[in-house]
Design a protein around this motif. Sequence first.
Motif, PDB file in Angstrom:
ATOM      1  N   GLY A 137       0.778  -1.369  -0.037  1.00 46.44           N
ATOM      2  CA  GLY A 137       0.117  -0.131  -0.020  1.00 46.44           C
ATOM      3  C   GLY A 137       0.902   1.365  -0.057  1.00 46.44           C
ATOM      4  O   GLY A 137       1.768   1.440  -0.744  1.00 46.44           O
ATOM      5  N   ARG A 138       0.729   2.187   0.883  1.00 46.85           N
ATOM      6  CA  ARG A 138       1.326   3.422   1.132  1.00 46.85           C
ATOM      7  C   ARG A 138       2.568   3.160   1.971  1.00 46.85           C
ATOM      8  O   ARG A 138       3.202   4.184   2.282  1.00 46.85           O
ATOM      9  CB  ARG A 138       0.608   4.695   1.474  1.00 46.85           C
ATOM     10  CG  ARG A 138      -0.681   4.850   0.373  1.00 46.85           C
ATOM     11  CD  ARG A 138      -1.418   5.967   0.590  1.00 46.85           C
ATOM     12  NE  ARG A 138      -2.553   6.118  -0.330  1.00 46.85           N
ATOM     13  CZ  ARG A 138      -3.318   7.534  -0.165  1.00 46.85           C
ATOM     14  NH1 ARG A 138      -3.422   8.188   0.900  1.00 46.85           N
ATOM     15  NH2 ARG A 138      -4.220   7.711  -1.156  1.00 46.85           N
ATOM     16  N   ASP A 157       6.506   1.240   7.988  1.00 40.17           N
ATOM     17  CA  ASP A 157       6.454   2.607   8.181  1.00 40.17           C
ATOM     18  C   ASP A 157       5.273   2.837   7.459  1.00 40.17           C
ATOM     19  O   ASP A 157       4.964   3.394   6.252  1.00 40.17           O
ATOM     20  CB  ASP A 157       7.436   3.627   7.735  1.00 40.17           C
ATOM     21  CG  ASP A 157       7.279   4.861   8.257  1.00 40.17           C
ATOM     22  OD1 ASP A 157       6.210   5.240   8.355  1.00 40.17           O
ATOM     23  OD2 ASP A 157       8.284   5.593   8.523  1.00 40.17           O
ATOM     24  N   VAL A 158       3.991   3.192   8.484  1.00 39.51           N
ATOM     25  CA  VAL A 158       2.479   3.620   7.708  1.00 39.51           C
ATOM     26  C   VAL A 158       2.449   4.895   8.239  1.00 39.51           C
ATOM     27  O   VAL A 158       2.165   4.987   9.367  1.00 39.51           O
ATOM     28  CB  VAL A 158       1.571   2.539   8.335  1.00 39.51           C
ATOM     29  CG1 VAL A 158       0.349   2.919   7.640  1.00 39.51           C
ATOM     30  CG2 VAL A 158       1.984   0.903   7.964  1.00 39.51           C
ATOM     31  N   ALA A 159       2.649   5.890   7.358  1.00 42.75           N
ATOM     32  CA  ALA A 159       2.483   7.113   7.878  1.00 42.75           C
ATOM     33  C   ALA A 159       3.010   7.790   8.915  1.00 42.75           C
ATOM     34  O   ALA A 159       2.604   8.243   9.922  1.00 42.75           O
ATOM     35  CB  ALA A 159       0.976   7.712   7.681  1.00 42.75           C
ATOM     36  N   TRP A 217       2.682  -7.205  10.979  1.00 47.01           N
ATOM     37  CA  TRP A 217       2.325  -7.046   9.661  1.00 47.01           C
ATOM     38  C   TRP A 217       1.281  -8.156   9.051  1.00 47.01           C
ATOM     39  O   TRP A 217       1.049  -9.036   9.928  1.00 47.01           O
ATOM     40  CB  TRP A 217       3.599  -7.317   8.687  1.00 47.01           C
ATOM     41  CG  TRP A 217       5.055  -6.345   8.895  1.00 47.01           C
ATOM     42  CD1 TRP A 217       4.850  -5.405  10.060  1.00 47.01           C
ATOM     43  CD2 TRP A 217       6.116  -6.361   8.286  1.00 47.01           C
ATOM     44  NE1 TRP A 217       6.029  -4.859  10.043  1.00 47.01           N
ATOM     45  CE2 TRP A 217       6.841  -5.279   8.747  1.00 47.01           C
ATOM     46  CE3 TRP A 217       6.633  -6.927   7.211  1.00 47.01           C
ATOM     47  CZ2 TRP A 217       8.029  -4.976   8.384  1.00 47.01           C
ATOM     48  CZ3 TRP A 217       7.709  -6.710   6.774  1.00 47.01           C
ATOM     49  CH2 TRP A 217       8.341  -5.670   7.196  1.00 47.01           C
ATOM     50  N   SER A 218       0.866  -8.096   7.997  1.00 44.83           N
ATOM     51  CA  SER A 218      -0.116  -8.978   7.382  1.00 44.83           C
ATOM     52  C   SER A 218       0.712 -10.309   7.207  1.00 44.83           C
ATOM     53  O   SER A 218       1.752 -10.168   6.880  1.00 44.83           O
ATOM     54  CB  SER A 218      -0.840  -8.397   6.278  1.00 44.83           C
ATOM     55  OG  SER A 218      -0.016  -8.432   5.111  1.00 44.83           O
ATOM     56  N   SER A 219       0.020 -11.437   7.155  1.00 42.80           N
ATOM     57  CA  SER A 219       0.943 -12.578   6.683  1.00 42.80           C
ATOM     58  C   SER A 219       1.512 -12.270   5.423  1.00 42.80           C
ATOM     59  O   SER A 219       2.696 -12.916   5.094  1.00 42.80           O
ATOM     60  CB  SER A 219      -0.195 -13.892   6.571  1.00 42.80           C
ATOM     61  OG  SER A 219      -1.162 -13.648   5.856  1.00 42.80           O
TER      62      SER A 219
END
Length: 383
Positions: free
Chosen positions: A183-184, A201-203, A212-214
Amino acid sequence: MERIHLTSLGPISEADITFGDMTVFVGEQASGKSLLLQLVKLILDADPIVRTLKTHGFDWHKKPAEFLYLYFGEGMESTWSDATQVAVDEQEFALERVFARKSRRKAESVCLIPAQRVVTLKDGWPRCFTDYASGAPYAVKRFSEQLRLLLDMDFGRGDRLIFPQSRFLNQTIRNAVGESVFGRAQVKLDREGLRKRIVLDVAGNCLPFMAWSSGQREFTPLLMGLYSLMPARGEANKNQRNWVVIEEPEAGLHPKAVSALLLLLLELLKRGYRIVVSTHASQIVELIWAIQFLAEGSAGPKWLLKLLGLKPDPGSKKLAETVFEKTFKTYYFSPADEAVPVKDISTLDPDDTDDAVSDWGGLTLYSSRVFEIIAQAIKEGEL
């Protein structure tokens, strides 16, 4: 190496594999696909494997069972029996000669990315070779060590940004991976705490690896493993490796992310690598079928670009033209009682009378069955 012929290796009763530029193994779990992928590594990299094991203090006392324990892993000692026969390009490959001879300074030829790659990152940092139990498969330990060295050497002092990273991937691939996997968010090396670790790092909010997602946890070590194979500007591989072996690259990924993965595989082909992949994803086999169909029909590269969703610029056209020149082989590991014969299904012909070929080793079996049952229900007036 162009061909392997073997009998009685683990669950595999017989296999006769002629490699293409890209070779794909499909089949049910525990049918021997991973075993054969590890065999490819052993055949091509016997000397560096022996050297690496000795460097880290392992000793098999010239006993085949103990060497098999160290290489294939605990419980795999009986994989190679007295009945096992392996021939490489018509020449016998004897296991005893692998570990009995003195190791030469031969460089690795194969980058093997194992299915267990997610376990190589412990708390967001790659484990060293000797952090694993002696019975852990060699492929896992070696891949983990390679990731650790990559992060220490390429990201240890300078750039903390692991993805998106322009040094290793072109913009088209970066965009596809970013949109479908991260994603971003950005993947970064965090050195602010008491120990280094990889974070998402999410925003501005840094998430530890286990948050995190699998799919992100599965894909990140695979991506880092490919970095050393894909230097900037399409340069030749500096590490002298020319084979890429990947177990289940689609693990944990959404179909859109698998499409981005396909671009990575085709980029490797364009750079001259030979690829061997085991998969349960129909998308990978669908792409091979489409490439073969378009190439046989002398279709222009624009149709492959449409399929991949790429704009027809000079770089993408070069990719399509190069891929059309490659050869593809597909093999089905088909269980039959307790022994697994390996069948060549490379034509992928949907009209073939052999179900293994027409169903692509079972990858389209369920969808075909769904359409068959629905069509029958409509015909009988139930719908």
